[in-house]
Design an enzyme around this catalytic site. Structure first.
Site, short mmCIF file in Angstrom:
data_model
loop_
_atom_site.label_atom_id
_atom_site.label_comp_id
_atom_site.label_asym_id
_atom_site.label_seq_id
_atom_site.Cartn_x
_atom_site.Cartn_y
_atom_site.Cartn_z
CG ASN A 1 40.83 -28.78 58.66
OD1 ASN A 1 41.11 -29.81 58.06
ND2 ASN A 1 41.70 -27.82 58.91
CD GLU A 2 33.88 -25.86 55.82
OE1 GLU A 2 33.48 -25.64 56.97
OE2 GLU A 2 33.87 -24.99 54.93
N PRO A 3 32.99 -29.27 59.20
CG PRO A 3 30.93 -28.48 59.97
CD PRO A 3 32.06 -28.13 59.05
CB SER B 1 37.76 -32.08 59.62
OG SER B 1 37.37 -31.32 58.51
CB THR C 1 32.49 -22.23 54.22
OG1 THR C 1 32.50 -22.85 55.50
CG2 THR C 1 33.85 -21.63 53.91
#
Ligand code: F6R
Length: 645
Positions: A169-171, A173, A188
């Site tokens: 869950n990246e920035p 999300s 990532t």
């Protein structure tokens, strides 16, 4: 519910925790934290088993949980811990991804855990990287449903990415997000590049459980080890909740614990600037840290700090103890002043009371340990040149071959060169053409991340050895002082190395006993969690321990430099060696001898600059910091910390 960790330090009870919005437990080392997490998981499994209930675990991959998995396997094998009642749901998987691929999380989980325990294979769930795109949505819905049908996750294990991701869950999300397909952030992908050899091979997408799925777990444990995690950990624990750091949503979870080692906790207020949250024990080291911090905060040099500066920043007790800021300032100024020397091997015939190194013996035997073949010149090239020019007997011990970091096409180039040279010399027929054809074919057929053959590895080692020799010749060292130690732990042919063992330590002990140095320089990357530097340093410490009663060892000073990746904080430095602009240029030329690492390296890490640029930036930055503190202004400085055993 067994919450072994939570009993240690309840949130909100202690003054120094007042900035922390997440329950956090700090252990000295990752190993100790991992043991505690493994114990909590084992206790939960047993408790569920005692009540005849399934135990539903959410699992993560990556480097953070591996020691926990090793310990669970040990508990299974030696203590009979059974996983028969355990159901697992992994957080994520790259997309697309074949389960048998070297980088798949299916393979990771099998290798670290599932192949070694008695879990029912039907109870294992991992997002499926082989689906067609149009099948992914339904799959994700079912994934959530399967968790719900089992009564929800009893415990979710997490790591944290440098972006602040949990799962993938990246920035950006959403806090209510569920299992879904996502696009990976560039950072990532950079962090995953080592596993995939090059960033271009890292998948752009992944299937991940959502922030919402994680938040529904009854208990969450997030582990973070090493200084690389310190910044994001501080932001997550102390920062405002926001979707740019998805892990901050965990601030809302009622039963979450962050388990950290000291290095990962380094930027928390209670650790970094404890004087701001509680009364503090003022050791010499703490005073140095606080004064350097105060100079940075106020933008003043040391000798201009006033009582008011100290009082306004939580250090009034320090001023009372010393009587006035002036006394503290003078003391700290002198301490820093005494770290500066142009004589890293000691200044002959000089009063050495306040110098970092002894004057005698005037000509010292020096061992520089270089974990990879280029760390000597990258990290301490200026000091290396000075030591040699000042007449010391400098030896370099190259600890590993560094062969994994050579591009395949270089191997073909050198095999071709070898073939053509032999043709020219008329020594064909000794297999050199065959070798060239063989390595060319092998490289063409190689799968992503697959191990190289012995010949290819040897050619890669020789390429790096040749570069190290060229750099040493540039410094002026004879070949007899270049030692290629090839420590066995490194030679797995894979990115993942073995832990070091007695054979590695013996290599170092034999080498050091032969030279009996007065000074040892080593790469002091104290908390790099899985890097070669860390292992190389641990092996040196083990060797030193074994020889601590040798007469020469008792007289030996051990100096730690930082590797290619970071620099010591000013408060850690015991010796700085200034470099003039000319010396800095000479150092750069020595680094340039490492051509296989130039322009673009196989493992550049998360920094786009070349190694010589990082090194120069570091050295000029240290000089700038000294200047700003009010000390002399130099072009650049190399920094060392003394290790006292
Ligand atoms: C792994 C996962 C990721 C990692 C995170 C930290 O399944 O979902 O969120 O936990 O990237 O990775 P490491 O532990 O390798 O630092």
């Amino acid at each position: 519910m067994p919450e072994i960790l939570i009993k240690h330090s309840p949130l909100g009870l202690r003054e120094e925790l007042r900035f922390e919005k997440i329950h956090t437990v700090i252990f000295p080392k990752a190993y100790e934290g991992s043991m505690q997490v493994a114990r909590e998981i084992a206790a939960l499994i047993k408790e569920k088993e005692a009540h005849n209930k399934p135990c539903v675990l959410g699992l993560a991959t990556g480097s953070s949980p591996t020691t926990v998995y090793n310990e669970l396997v040990r508990m299974h094998k030696e203590e009979g811990l059974s996983f028969k009642n355990v159901h697992t749901f992994n957080l994520d998987e790259y997309y697309p991804m074949q389960p048998n691929s070297l980088q798949s999380y299916v393979r990771f989980m099998d290798e670290f855990l599932f192949n070694h325990i008695d879990i029912d294979r039907a109870n294992i769930h991992i997002p499926d990287g082989t689906l067609q795109t149009e099948e992914v949505f339904d799959f994700c819905q079912q994934y959530e449903q399967q968790i719900t049908n089992l009564g929800g996750l009893d415990l979710q294990v997490l790591g944290i990415g440098r972006t602040g991701h949990i799962g993938f869950n990246e920035p950006g999300s959403h806090p209510n997000s569920g299992t879904r397909m996502v696009t990976l952030d560039h950072i990532t992908r950079v962090d995953a590049a080592d596993d995939f050899i090059e960033i271009d091979n890292v998948p752009r997408k992944a299937i991940t459980m959502g922030v919402g799925s994680i938040m529904k777990a009854k208990r969450v444990i997030l582990m973070a080890w090493g200084e690389g995690k310190a910044s994001i950990i501080a932001k997550t624990i102390e920062g405002k909740q926001n979707d740019l750091v998805p892990a901050t949503f965990l601030q809302n979870h009622a039963n979450v614990t962050f388990v950290l080692d000291e290095a990962a906790s380094a930027k928390l207020t209670r650790v970094n600037t404890p004087w701001l949250v509680a009364s503090c024990t003022w050791s010499e080291y703490q005073i140095k840290r606080a004064v350097v911090w105060l100079c940075q905060k106020t933008g003043k040099p040391i000798l201009k700090l006033t009582d008011r500066d100290y009082n306004d920043n939580g250090m009034s007790d320090l001023v009372s103890a010393y009587g006035s800021s002036y006394e503290i300032n003078i003391k700290m100024f002198n301490q820093l002043q005494h770290t500066i020397t142009g004589w890293p091997g000691g200044k002959p015939n000089a009063d050495d009371t306040n110098r970092p190194e002894r004057a005698e013996p005037a000509h010292k035997r020096v061992v520089i340990f270089s974990p990879h073949p280029d760390d000597d010149v990258i990290s301490m090239g200026g000091t290396f040149i000075r030591l040699h020019d000042q007449g010391h007997e400098v030896h370099v011990g190259y600890q590993t071959s560094g062969n994994i970091a050579v591009f395949d096409d270089e191997v073909i180039r050198f095999a071709d060169f070898n073939k053509e040279l032999n043709k020219f010399l008329g020594v064909e027929g000794v297999g050199t053409s065959d070798l060239y054809e063989k390595v060319k074919k092998e490289i063409a057929d190689k799968q992503l991340g697959e191990q190289d053959s012995t010949e290819v590895r040897e050619i890669k080692s020789l390429i790096r050895e040749g570069e190290a020799k060229a750099a040493c010749r540039f410094v002026g060292l004879p070949e007899s002082r270049m030692h290629f130690l090839n420590m066995p732990f490194y030679e797995t042919g894979k990115v993942k190395k073995d832990p070091f063992g007695s054979k590695d330590v013996k290599v170092l002990v034999d080498f050091l006993r032969k030279i009996k140095p007065h000074q040892i320089y080593a790469a002091g990357d104290l908390s790099d969690p899985h890097g070669t530097h860390r292992v190389c340093l641990d092996a040196i410490f083990a060797a030193i321990k074994e020889m601590k009663n040798d007469y020469w060892m008792q007289e030996c000073y051990v100096w730690l430099y930082r590797g290619a990746w970071q620099e010591w904080g000013i408060e850690d430095i015991d010796m700085t060696v200034p470099l003039s602009p000319d010396e800095l240029r000479k150092k750069r030329k020595a680094i340039f001898k490492h051509q296989s690492q130039k322009d673009s390296a196989v493992f550049p890490g998360n920094d786009a600059r070349e190694f010589w640029q990082r090194s120069e930036d570091r050295n000029t930055d240290t000089a700038k910091q000294y200047d700003k503190l009010g000390l002399a202004e130099y072009e650049a400085m190399e920094a060392f910390k003394r290790y006292k055993f």
